[in-house]
Design a protein around this motif. Structure first.
Motif, PDB file in Angstrom:
ATOM      1  N   ALA A 250       0.832  -1.204   0.000  1.00 52.43           N
ATOM      2  CA  ALA A 250       0.000   0.000   0.000  1.00 52.43           C
ATOM      3  C   ALA A 250       0.865   1.252   0.000  1.00 52.43           C
ATOM      4  CB  ALA A 250      -0.928  -0.005   1.208  1.00 52.43           C
ATOM      5  N   ALA A 251       1.917   1.255   0.820  1.00 52.10           N
ATOM      6  CA  ALA A 251       2.823   2.401   0.852  1.00 52.10           C
ATOM      7  C   ALA A 251       3.511   2.581  -0.497  1.00 52.10           C
ATOM      8  CB  ALA A 251       3.856   2.219   1.961  1.00 52.10           C
ATOM      9  N   ASN A 252       3.913   1.482  -1.108  1.00 45.26           N
ATOM     10  CA  ASN A 252       4.563   1.548  -2.417  1.00 45.26           C
ATOM     11  C   ASN A 252       3.634   2.149  -3.467  1.00 45.26           C
ATOM     12  OD1 ASN A 252       6.814   0.868  -4.239  1.00 45.26           O
ATOM     13  ND2 ASN A 252       5.367  -0.607  -5.106  1.00 45.26           N
ATOM     14  N   ASN A 253       2.351   1.827  -3.377  1.00 45.24           N
ATOM     15  CA  ASN A 253       1.380   2.366  -4.333  1.00 45.24           C
ATOM     16  C   ASN A 253       1.219   3.878  -4.211  1.00 45.24           C
ATOM     17  OD1 ASN A 253       0.864  -0.174  -5.378  1.00 45.24           O
ATOM     18  ND2 ASN A 253      -0.931  -0.530  -4.081  1.00 45.24           N
ATOM     19  N   LEU A 254       1.611   4.438  -3.065  1.00 48.57           N
ATOM     20  CA  LEU A 254       1.520   5.884  -2.863  1.00 48.57           C
ATOM     21  C   LEU A 254       2.734   6.625  -3.412  1.00 48.57           C
ATOM     22  CD1 LEU A 254       0.129   6.007   0.796  1.00 48.57           C
ATOM     23  CD2 LEU A 254      -1.156   6.386  -1.326  1.00 48.57           C
ATOM     24  N   GLY A 255       3.770   5.885  -3.810  1.00 47.33           N
ATOM     25  CA  GLY A 255       4.960   6.514  -4.369  1.00 47.33           C
ATOM     26  C   GLY A 255       6.190   6.299  -3.507  1.00 47.33           C
ATOM     27  N   ASP A 256       7.333   6.710  -4.031  1.00 49.83           N
ATOM     28  CA  ASP A 256       8.616   6.453  -3.373  1.00 49.83           C
ATOM     29  C   ASP A 256       8.717   7.094  -1.992  1.00 49.83           C
ATOM     30  OD1 ASP A 256       9.455   4.970  -5.524  1.00 49.83           O
ATOM     31  OD2 ASP A 256      10.684   6.566  -6.407  1.00 49.83           O
ATOM     32  N   THR A 257       8.191   8.312  -1.854  1.00 42.84           N
ATOM     33  CA  THR A 257       8.301   8.999  -0.560  1.00 42.84           C
ATOM     34  C   THR A 257       7.589   8.221   0.531  1.00 42.84           C
ATOM     35  OG1 THR A 257       8.468  11.169  -1.628  1.00 42.84           O
ATOM     36  CG2 THR A 257       7.817  11.136   0.689  1.00 42.84           C
ATOM     37  N   ALA A 258       6.359   7.808   0.262  1.00 41.66           N
ATOM     38  CA  ALA A 258       5.588   7.045   1.248  1.00 41.66           C
ATOM     39  C   ALA A 258       6.218   5.679   1.490  1.00 41.66           C
ATOM     40  CB  ALA A 258       4.147   6.891   0.781  1.00 41.66           C
ATOM     41  N   TYR A 259       6.691   5.039   0.428  1.00 46.87           N
ATOM     42  CA  TYR A 259       7.283   3.705   0.536  1.00 46.87           C
ATOM     43  C   TYR A 259       8.533   3.723   1.416  1.00 46.87           C
ATOM     44  CZ  TYR A 259       9.645  -0.595  -1.037  1.00 46.87           C
ATOM     45  OH  TYR A 259      10.286  -1.802  -1.090  1.00 46.87           O
ATOM     46  N   ASN A 260       9.452   4.625   1.135  1.00 49.79           N
ATOM     47  CA  ASN A 260      10.683   4.690   1.927  1.00 49.79           C
ATOM     48  C   ASN A 260      10.413   5.147   3.350  1.00 49.79           C
ATOM     49  OD1 ASN A 260      12.741   3.847   0.010  1.00 49.79           O
ATOM     50  ND2 ASN A 260      12.257   5.721  -1.110  1.00 49.79           N
ATOM     51  N   ASN A 261       9.427   6.025   3.518  1.00 49.37           N
ATOM     52  CA  ASN A 261       9.063   6.460   4.862  1.00 49.37           C
ATOM     53  C   ASN A 261       8.537   5.292   5.683  1.00 49.37           C
ATOM     54  OD1 ASN A 261       6.621   7.574   6.720  1.00 49.37           O
ATOM     55  ND2 ASN A 261       8.314   9.040   6.690  1.00 49.37           N
ATOM     56  N   PHE A 262       7.711   4.445   5.066  1.00 46.39           N
ATOM     57  CA  PHE A 262       7.185   3.297   5.799  1.00 46.39           C
ATOM     58  C   PHE A 262       8.314   2.348   6.194  1.00 46.39           C
ATOM     59  CE2 PHE A 262       5.279  -0.786   6.548  1.00 46.39           C
ATOM     60  CZ  PHE A 262       4.109  -0.480   7.237  1.00 46.39           C
ATOM     61  N   LEU A 263       9.224   2.070   5.283  1.00 43.29           N
ATOM     62  CA  LEU A 263      10.306   1.133   5.574  1.00 43.29           C
ATOM     63  C   LEU A 263      11.247   1.647   6.659  1.00 43.29           C
ATOM     64  CD1 LEU A 263      11.336  -0.113   2.010  1.00 43.29           C
ATOM     65  CD2 LEU A 263       9.850  -1.251   3.672  1.00 43.29           C
ATOM     66  N   ASP A 264      11.489   2.949   6.682  1.00 45.57           N
ATOM     67  CA  ASP A 264      12.513   3.500   7.572  1.00 45.57           C
ATOM     68  C   ASP A 264      11.967   4.161   8.831  1.00 45.57           C
ATOM     69  OD1 ASP A 264      14.561   2.700   5.828  1.00 45.57           O
ATOM     70  OD2 ASP A 264      14.325   4.521   4.618  1.00 45.57           O
ATOM     71  N   HIS A 265      10.653   4.357   8.914  1.00 45.81           N
ATOM     72  CA  HIS A 265      10.071   5.022  10.084  1.00 45.81           C
ATOM     73  C   HIS A 265       8.955   4.195  10.707  1.00 45.81           C
ATOM     74  CE1 HIS A 265      12.322   8.787   9.489  1.00 45.81           C
ATOM     75  NE2 HIS A 265      12.245   8.461   8.215  1.00 45.81           N
ATOM     76  N   THR A 266       8.982   2.897  10.447  1.00 42.14           N
ATOM     77  CA  THR A 266       8.082   1.946  11.091  1.00 42.14           C
ATOM     78  C   THR A 266       8.954   0.914  11.787  1.00 42.14           C
ATOM     79  OG1 THR A 266       6.500   2.242   9.281  1.00 42.14           O
ATOM     80  CG2 THR A 266       6.139   0.379  10.764  1.00 42.14           C
ATOM     81  N   TYR A 267       8.624   0.599  13.043  1.00 43.81           N
ATOM     82  CA  TYR A 267       9.520  -0.205  13.873  1.00 43.81           C
ATOM     83  C   TYR A 267       8.839  -1.471  14.387  1.00 43.81           C
ATOM     84  CZ  TYR A 267      12.319   4.050  13.925  1.00 43.81           C
ATOM     85  OH  TYR A 267      13.058   5.143  13.543  1.00 43.81           O
ATOM     86  N   LEU A 268       9.670  -2.464  14.654  1.00 39.05           N
ATOM     87  CA  LEU A 268       9.196  -3.617  15.412  1.00 39.05           C
ATOM     88  C   LEU A 268       8.942  -3.188  16.853  1.00 39.05           C
ATOM     89  CD1 LEU A 268      11.536  -6.523  14.192  1.00 39.05           C
ATOM     90  CD2 LEU A 268       9.402  -5.669  13.182  1.00 39.05           C
ATOM     91  N   ALA A 269       8.423  -4.113  17.650  1.00 37.32           N
ATOM     92  CA  ALA A 269       8.078  -3.783  19.032  1.00 37.32           C
ATOM     93  C   ALA A 269       9.295  -3.424  19.875  1.00 37.32           C
ATOM     94  CB  ALA A 269       7.325  -4.948  19.669  1.00 37.32           C
ATOM     95  N   ASP A 270      10.504  -3.772  19.407  1.00 39.13           N
ATOM     96  CA  ASP A 270      11.703  -3.372  20.156  1.00 39.13           C
ATOM     97  C   ASP A 270      12.024  -1.896  19.987  1.00 39.13           C
ATOM     98  OD1 ASP A 270      12.767  -3.164  17.589  1.00 39.13           O
ATOM     99  OD2 ASP A 270      14.200  -4.806  17.827  1.00 39.13           O
TER     100      ASP A 270
END
Length: 301
Positions: A250-270
């Motif tokens: 879904a983030a990828n479908n919104l474009g590169d900015t959203a995609y990279n933001n999701f990958l780098d600013h979303t965390y596991l529970a740690d």
């Protein structure tokens, strides 16, 4: 409506300042089904007021206090309606997908991307729906869904859209395990939105049991106990694989900015490992796995 004072960035303008000190004690009860005990959405009792400003909602090493407004009942939601009777919803996980958003809110308006400052995404709570749909993996603890929590310096690319006033009760019912906050997103260019949006933020087990379930273990069991879940908000879980793949697509479908933001600013529970790191290590292979046939459309990004 409660005002929760959290240390936030001085660049984040006060939310709903004109309503900041307005508090309510009205109770809204919502039922998940005719056979499920009622869950209550209400102002927490004084004994829980300290928990509202404790580690559950505290940002990390921050200095300036800014108010976040918690929405406690349906009238609080109505207080942030636009003049034409719509309320804005902020999406950060599955609602990054317009397809998912429209499957839940068929009549939504103005689906668009936005920016949310001083919050981070974390996979840190258990979602019963993954058990109901057969996509939870308790043997590997891959059972977690996504929420957000205040954290200075983080910026999330999110989505915002509007729904009708009449859809508010169903929204509350569906997202009852969350804390509802009124936040003010920005456009990707940094312009503040005219009206606040509702954000589903991290809650706590204590508040869920004592407020939503009115202290009733039976109500808790209807939601979680029947899946052998004795703790909702936790730091020993991993993302549900099917759900994580859906969010990344879904983030990828919104474009590169959203995609990279999701990958780098979303965390596991740690709260240390990013999703980009997870997909390259423990979670490798997730993006190549297809959902069950019956869920391919629902979890297809």
């Amino acid at each position: 409506m409660n005002t929760i004072f959290l240390p936030l960035s001085p660049s984040l303008s006060p939310l709903l300042a004109s309503r900041a000190c307005f508090q309510r004690s009205t109770t809204l009860s919502v039922s998940h089904s005719s056979s499920t005990p009622f869950l209550s959405l209400s102002t927490p009792p004084p004994s829980l007021s300290s928990a509202m400003s404790s580690a559950t909602l505290q940002s990390h090493s921050l200095t300036n206090q800014q108010p976040l407004t918690e929405l406690n009942d349906e009238s609080d939601f109505e207080s942030i309606l636009s003049p034409d009777g719509y309320i804005s919803i902020c999406g950060f996980g599955s609602l990054l997908s317009e397809r998912s958003a429209r499957s839940t809110f068929p009549d939504l308006l103005n689906f668009r991307t936005a920016k949310l400052n001083d919050f981070r995404r974390v996979f840190a709570h258990v979602a019963p729906v993954f058990f109901e749909r057969g996509i939870a993996k308790p043997e590997t603890m891959e059972i977690s869904s996504l929420s957000v929590e205040p954290f200075e310096g983080e910026t999330l690319v999110v989505t915002v859209f509007e729904i009708k006033k009449s859809e508010i009760p169903a929204f509350i019912k569906r997202e009852v395990e969350f804390r509802f906050l009124a936040i003010r997103p920005e456009t990707l260019d940094g312009e503040s939105f005219d009206y606040p949006a509702v954000l589903c933020a991290r809650y706590s087990d204590e508040e869920f049991l004592n407020i939503r379930c009115k202290g009733s273990k039976e109500m808790y069991f209807q939601q979680y106990g029947r899946w052998n879940i004795d703790k909702i908000w936790r730091d020993d879980v991993l993302p549900c694989r099917v759900y994580l793949r859906h969010c990344v697509l879904a983030a990828n479908n919104l474009g590169d900015t959203a995609y990279n933001n999701f990958l780098d600013h979303t965390y596991l529970a740690d709260r240390k490992t990013t999703i980009r790191e997870h997909l390259a290590t423990t979670g490798s292979g997730i993006m190549e796995e297809e959902p069950p046939e019956s869920l391919k459309y629902r979890y297809g990004g």
